[in-house]
Design a protein around this motif. Sequence first.
Motif, PDB file in Angstrom:
ATOM      1  N   UNK A 182       0.821  -1.208   0.000  1.00  0.00           N
ATOM      2  CA  UNK A 182       0.000   0.000   0.000  1.00  0.00           C
ATOM      3  C   UNK A 182       0.859   1.263   0.000  1.00  0.00           C
ATOM      4  N   UNK A 183       1.864   1.266   0.849  1.00  0.00           N
ATOM      5  CA  UNK A 183       2.754   2.427   0.905  1.00  0.00           C
ATOM      6  C   UNK A 183       3.438   2.626  -0.444  1.00  0.00           C
TER       7      UNK A 183
ATOM      8  N   UNK B 146       3.626   5.764  -3.394  1.00  0.00           N
ATOM      9  CA  UNK B 146       4.870   6.295  -3.957  1.00  0.00           C
ATOM     10  C   UNK B 146       4.925   6.101  -5.469  1.00  0.00           C
ATOM     11  N   UNK B 147       4.493   4.943  -5.943  1.00  0.00           N
ATOM     12  CA  UNK B 147       4.644   4.594  -7.359  1.00  0.00           C
ATOM     13  C   UNK B 147       3.522   5.104  -8.248  1.00  0.00           C
TER      14      UNK B 147
ATOM     15  N   UNK C 213       3.861   8.329   6.989  1.00  0.00           N
ATOM     16  CA  UNK C 213       4.947   8.023   7.930  1.00  0.00           C
ATOM     17  C   UNK C 213       4.496   7.224   9.148  1.00  0.00           C
ATOM     18  N   UNK C 214       3.246   7.403   9.562  1.00  0.00           N
ATOM     19  CA  UNK C 214       2.728   6.600  10.666  1.00  0.00           C
ATOM     20  C   UNK C 214       2.733   5.118  10.291  1.00  0.00           C
ATOM     21  N   UNK C 215       2.285   4.808   9.068  1.00  0.00           N
ATOM     22  CA  UNK C 215       2.263   3.418   8.604  1.00  0.00           C
ATOM     23  C   UNK C 215       3.672   2.870   8.448  1.00  0.00           C
TER      24      UNK C 215
ATOM     25  N   UNK D  38       9.647   7.369   2.686  1.00  0.00           N
ATOM     26  CA  UNK D  38       8.355   7.957   3.039  1.00  0.00           C
ATOM     27  C   UNK D  38       8.537   9.341   3.659  1.00  0.00           C
ATOM     28  N   UNK D  39       9.586   9.521   4.426  1.00  0.00           N
ATOM     29  CA  UNK D  39       9.824  10.842   5.014  1.00  0.00           C
ATOM     30  C   UNK D  39       9.974  11.895   3.930  1.00  0.00           C
TER      31      UNK D  39
END
Length: 399
Positions: free
Chosen positions: A216-217, A221-222, A260-262, A275-276
Motif C-alpha cells: 500500500x505504501x 509512492x509509485x 509516515x505513521x504506517x 516515506x519521510x
Amino acid sequence: MQTPLTRYREEVRQELYNILRYWQTHTVDEKQGGFYGALNNANEIQAGAPKGGVLNSRILWTFSAAYGFDGNREWLTLATRAYNYLQQHFRDKEYGGAYWSVDAAGKPLDTRKQVYGEAFTIYALSEYYRHTKEQAALDWAIDIYRLVERYSFDPRRKGYIDAFSREWKRIPDTSLSNRGANADKTMNTHLHVLEAYTNLYRVWPDAGLRTQLYYLIKVFIDHIINAHTHHQILFFDADWQHPSTVISYGHDIEAAWLLPEAAALLNDSELTQQVKAVSMALATAAAEGLDANGGLKNEYEPATGHTDADKHWWVQAEAMVGFLEAYAQSGQQAHLQHSLHAWDFIKQYILDKKEGEWYWGVTASLEVMPHQDKVGFWKCPYHNSRACLEVIHRVNSLE
C-alpha cells in the motif's frame, strides 16, 4: 509561562472534550438504537435520515480512542453502544463485511460493499479491540480484511478496486457519493485502507498484513503521488491509467502524516526514509492551498484553473496534524506556523460556539456553508477529535 505549543495542546485538549460531550448529549438515538443519522446546525434531528456505516464506524473509533486516552468509562459506554449497533445492524451475516447504510430503524438500506466503508469498519473495530481486548471485534476486523484481500486487492497491478455488490461482485457504479468520480481505483479509498491496515497491524502483527501494508505504501509512492507536482492523483482506472488532475489539499496533508505513521510500524529503515521525503514534499505541496487567514482551501483543478476556496471542517483538522508532523520531521518553523494558524482559523470560523461541534465549513467569503449537516452521513466526530488527540500526542513528543 506557556509556550505556543503547550497552549496549543491545552486548547485542543479542551476542544476534544467539547466534541465528545456534544456527541454524547445530542446524537444518541434512544428510540431506534445507536445514533441519529443526521442533525442540522440547530441540532434538530432529521427524522428518517438513514444511518451510514462511515458515520457509525467513525463514532466507534472516536469513543474507543477517547477511552484509550483518558480511561473515562462514559466513552467506553458510547463506544460499546456503537460497536453493538454495527454488529446488530450493519454486519452482513450472509456475505460478510458491512453494509454501506441502514435506514433509521436499522434495516439494511444500501447493501453494497464499498471498500472505503469496509476500511473504516476495520479501523474502528481495531481501535475498540485495542482498548477493550474484545476478541469478537478483532475477529470481525480480520474477517473483513480477508474479504477485502480476496475480492478487492489487485495482485497483478497492486492496489484495491473500489466497490462491489452485496455479494462481492464487481459493479459499474463505484462512486462514493454524488460528488465522486466513477473510477476503479481512487486515492481516497487507498488512503483509508492504509489507515485501517495500520491500525489493524498495531493489534494483529500478521505477516500477510505486513506485506499488504508495505504494498500500500509503495502504491502511494509509485502511482498515487505525482512525482512532479507532489500532489496526489485522485482517480484511476484499474491499470492506473487515465489519471485525474484535480488536487485535494486536505487529502494531501492527511496523507503527509498517515504515510509516515504506517511506515514507522514496519520498522524498515529504507522505506521510512523514502516515506519521510515523500511526506515532506506532500506537506509542502499542500501548503499551496493555504490562504493568508490560515485556512486550507478545498480543491484546485489545474486543467481549468478553477479553485474551490471553501474551507471544510475536515480539511482544517487534517492541516493541524499534517503540518505539525512536518514540523516534527523537519524542524521548519513554517510548518509549525501553518498548524497553529489552522487551529486559529478553526477557532475563529469553524467552531460553532453557540450550538456546539464544528460547522461543515465556510465559503470563500467566510460565511457558514448553508444546508450542511452538523451530524450526518459524512459529518462525523472523527477528523476533529482525532486532530485533537494527534496534536496532544505530537506536542508531548516534541517536549
